[in-house]
Scaffold this motif. Structure first.
Motif, short mmCIF file in Angstrom:
data_model
loop_
_atom_site.label_atom_id
_atom_site.label_comp_id
_atom_site.label_asym_id
_atom_site.label_seq_id
_atom_site.Cartn_x
_atom_site.Cartn_y
_atom_site.Cartn_z
N GLY A 253 0.81 -1.21 0.00
CA GLY A 253 0.00 0.00 0.00
C GLY A 253 0.84 1.26 0.00
N LEU A 254 1.96 1.22 0.72
CA LEU A 254 2.85 2.39 0.76
C LEU A 254 3.46 2.66 -0.60
CD1 LEU A 254 4.33 4.56 2.39
CD2 LEU A 254 6.06 2.85 2.96
N THR A 255 3.90 1.61 -1.30
CA THR A 255 4.48 1.81 -2.63
C THR A 255 3.44 2.35 -3.61
OG1 THR A 255 4.06 -0.53 -3.14
CG2 THR A 255 6.23 0.05 -2.30
N LYS A 256 2.19 1.89 -3.48
CA LYS A 256 1.12 2.42 -4.34
C LYS A 256 0.87 3.90 -4.05
CE LYS A 256 -1.44 -1.90 -5.08
NZ LYS A 256 -2.73 -2.61 -4.85
N THR A 257 0.94 4.26 -2.77
CA THR A 257 0.76 5.66 -2.39
C THR A 257 1.87 6.53 -2.97
OG1 THR A 257 -0.36 5.02 -0.34
CG2 THR A 257 0.56 7.24 -0.44
N ILE A 258 3.10 6.04 -2.89
CA ILE A 258 4.24 6.79 -3.45
C ILE A 258 4.07 6.97 -4.95
CG2 ILE A 258 6.72 6.70 -3.86
CD1 ILE A 258 6.99 5.24 -1.18
N LEU A 259 3.64 5.91 -5.64
CA LEU A 259 3.43 5.99 -7.08
C LEU A 259 2.33 6.99 -7.42
CD1 LEU A 259 4.06 4.92 -9.92
CD2 LEU A 259 2.39 3.10 -9.53
N LYS A 260 1.28 7.02 -6.60
CA LYS A 260 0.17 7.95 -6.85
C LYS A 260 0.63 9.40 -6.67
CE LYS A 260 -3.60 6.36 -5.39
NZ LYS A 260 -4.71 5.90 -4.52
N ILE A 261 1.43 9.63 -5.64
CA ILE A 261 1.95 10.99 -5.41
C ILE A 261 2.84 11.42 -6.56
CG2 ILE A 261 3.46 12.35 -3.93
CD1 ILE A 261 2.43 10.70 -1.57
N GLU A 262 3.69 10.51 -7.01
CA GLU A 262 4.59 10.84 -8.13
C GLU A 262 3.80 11.12 -9.40
OE1 GLU A 262 8.60 9.02 -10.26
OE2 GLU A 262 7.29 7.73 -9.07
N ILE A 328 -2.39 9.33 5.69
CA ILE A 328 -1.76 10.57 6.16
C ILE A 328 -0.75 11.06 5.13
CG2 ILE A 328 -0.09 11.43 7.84
CD1 ILE A 328 -1.60 10.05 9.99
N LEU A 329 -0.04 10.13 4.50
CA LEU A 329 0.91 10.52 3.46
C LEU A 329 0.19 11.20 2.30
CD1 LEU A 329 3.91 10.40 2.81
CD2 LEU A 329 3.53 8.20 1.70
N LEU A 330 -0.97 10.66 1.92
CA LEU A 330 -1.77 11.31 0.87
C LEU A 330 -2.38 12.62 1.37
CD1 LEU A 330 -3.70 8.31 -0.74
CD2 LEU A 330 -1.86 9.65 -1.76
N CYS A 331 -2.75 12.61 2.65
CA CYS A 331 -3.42 13.79 3.21
C CYS A 331 -2.54 15.03 3.11
CB CYS A 331 -3.79 13.50 4.67
SG CYS A 331 -4.61 14.87 5.51
#
Length: 461
Positions: A253-262, A328-331
């Motif tokens: 899930g964290l790697t998906k979040t990082i990819l989404k932010i990028e 929270i990272l996305l927030c």
């Protein structure tokens, strides 16, 4: 099948079936009361491939459910906890049988195929779980799926009882487990009729009550009957494997979040890198706190039962912690993008000046170039901009159109980062819509604070 038997006994070598209290091979006509008291089961020392495969079904189910049901309200949080409860206790019932009595036979493989089917059924029901008012059908189907799972377990325990019937010590506990499974299957069937007749939507509460009682009965019997105990089983390993898999799902899930932010922000600031490092450290510290305190060697029966059942709140809190960390990272990025709209929203209160209309139009085009949306939404926003540019709308209509544009921009940003925005109606006040977004952020931070309880609880293991 290459010599694979249709059905295999869970007992160990024939010479050991008479129990530890009998020396040598006793005559079948003996009246010795110690005969047939202590059966010896063939326990596996490690998790088998098929059991590990079943664990992966658990996490795949949880991941798919989380992707569909974003935790953005107290109702969604309750739905998440409810589905996790069903999933975990279903996994636990299968695991409690596997670690003690599982064998490699044709019928056992068929039973595992049925359990895999149950997990697939839960994945299918997940998107429609507790969705009023059209959720009656999925609830009925879920009740029937749970009933089918208990029926399969009833048959598995029945096969064990068949092979161990000569041992008096196994009859009462095995029959008790089978009775609990039979009653649970009947309750699930009855609840399915409540959903079929659309008489009691809250009947799903019976799922949780029955699931807890089932596992409680199983653990109580294991604590009081040696034949049902978890001594020399790999229950500890099964629970630690599931914990490791949940942690791994958090990394995914964290790697998906990082990819989404990028994808949407195209770059990482120093603050972003710091947040990512912190998220990885949180997961790593959780790993260390848990596995540094796990005792793989056997320990007291009562402590083992308590240790096992406490994994339910632990795994639930761990899953919520992983989801909270990613949100929270996305927030931080959502808030950063929304904060850029504050000067524009403030400027809208000063009237429709040419500068404001130019800035608003530029913001609209920037947002819809960065974030995906539907053509209907784009057309609606363009129509509102056209109405504002003509300048022939009343003051009330102008305010409504401005709020609609801001509302759609905010909705697009939030949806782009994978969150479900609050529901809005055409007549809803814009301030109430903003308050709904703030509630989502507050809930996200509230979930994240569960990690403190997870850290404390993991230290107790």
């Amino acid at each position: 099948m290459g010599g694979l038997p249709l059905l295999r006994s869970p007992l160990s070598k024939p010479s050991e079936r008479l129990g530890e209290t009998v020396e040598g091979v006793a005559d079948v006509t003996t009246q010795d009361e110690t005969l047939f008291e202590n059966p010896q089961f063939e326990h596996y020392e490690a998790t088998s491939n098929i059991q590990l495969f079943f664990d992966l079904f658990f996490v795949a189910n949880l991941t798919s459910f989380t992707n569909v049901h974003e935790i953005n309200s107290s109702e969604k949080l309750a739905s998440y906890v409810g589905f996790f409860c069903i999933l975990w206790f279903t996994w636990a019932q299968v695991t409690l049988y596997d670690v003690r009595f599982a064998t490699d036979s044709v019928l056992e493989r068929v039973a595992h195929a049925c359990h895999f089917g149950v997990m697939v059924g839960l994945a299918i029901i997940g998107p429609e779980f507790l969705t009023e008012p059209d959720g009656w059908g999925p609830l009925q189907q879920l009740s029937l799926i749970l009933m089918g799972n208990r029926v399969v377990l009833f048959c598995q325990y029945g096969s064990t009882l068949f092979f161990t019937w000569r041992y008096r010590a196994t009859r009462v506990p095995l029959i008790a487990v089978m009775v609990s499974l039979f009653i649970a299957a009947i309750v699930y069937l009855g609840v399915s009729f409540a959903f079929y007749q659309r008489t009691a939507y809250n009947a799903y509460i019976a799922w949780y009550v029955v699931a807890v009682i089932e596992v409680g009965v199983n653990l109580a019997l294991a604590a009081n009957w040696k034949a049902m105990s978890f001594e020399r089983t790999h229950l500890v390993e099964r629970l630690t494997c599931l914990t490791l898999i949940i942690l791994g799902e958090g990394i995914i899930g964290l790697t998906k979040t990082i990819l989404k932010i990028e994808t949407f922000d195209l770059k990482f600031t120093s603050a972003d890198i710091g947040c990512i490092i912190s998220a990885v450290l949180v997961i790593y510290i959780m790993y260390q706190l848990y596995f540094d305190n796990v005792r793989m060697e056997p320990f007291g029966s009562v402590r083992q039962q308590l240790w096992s059942i406490l994994h339910f709140p632990f795994h639930l809190a761990l899953a919520l912690m992983m989801e909270g960390t990613n949100q929270i990272l996305l927030c931080t990025h959502v808030v950063k993008d929304l904060y850029k709209l504050v000067p524009l929203i403030t400027a809208s209160q000063g009237g429709l000046t040419p500068e404001f209309l130019t800035a608003l139009s530029g913001t609209v085009h920037t947002v819809y170039e960065r974030f995906p949306s539907t053509q209907d939404v784009v057309d609606k926003v363009e129509e509102s901009l056209h109405t504002l540019s003509n300048g022939d709308a009343s003051a009330e209509e102008t305010t409504t159109e401005v709020h609609l544009v801001f509302q759609e921009i905010i909705k697009t940003m939030i949806s782009g980062f994978g969150w479900e925005p609050p529901k809005e109606g055409p007549e809803e006040d814009f301030n109430e819509y903003i308050d709904g977004i703030v509630k989502i952020f507050n809930l996200t931070f509230g979930i994240s604070f569960i990690r403190s309880s997870v850290l404390y609880q993991s230290r107790q293991y």
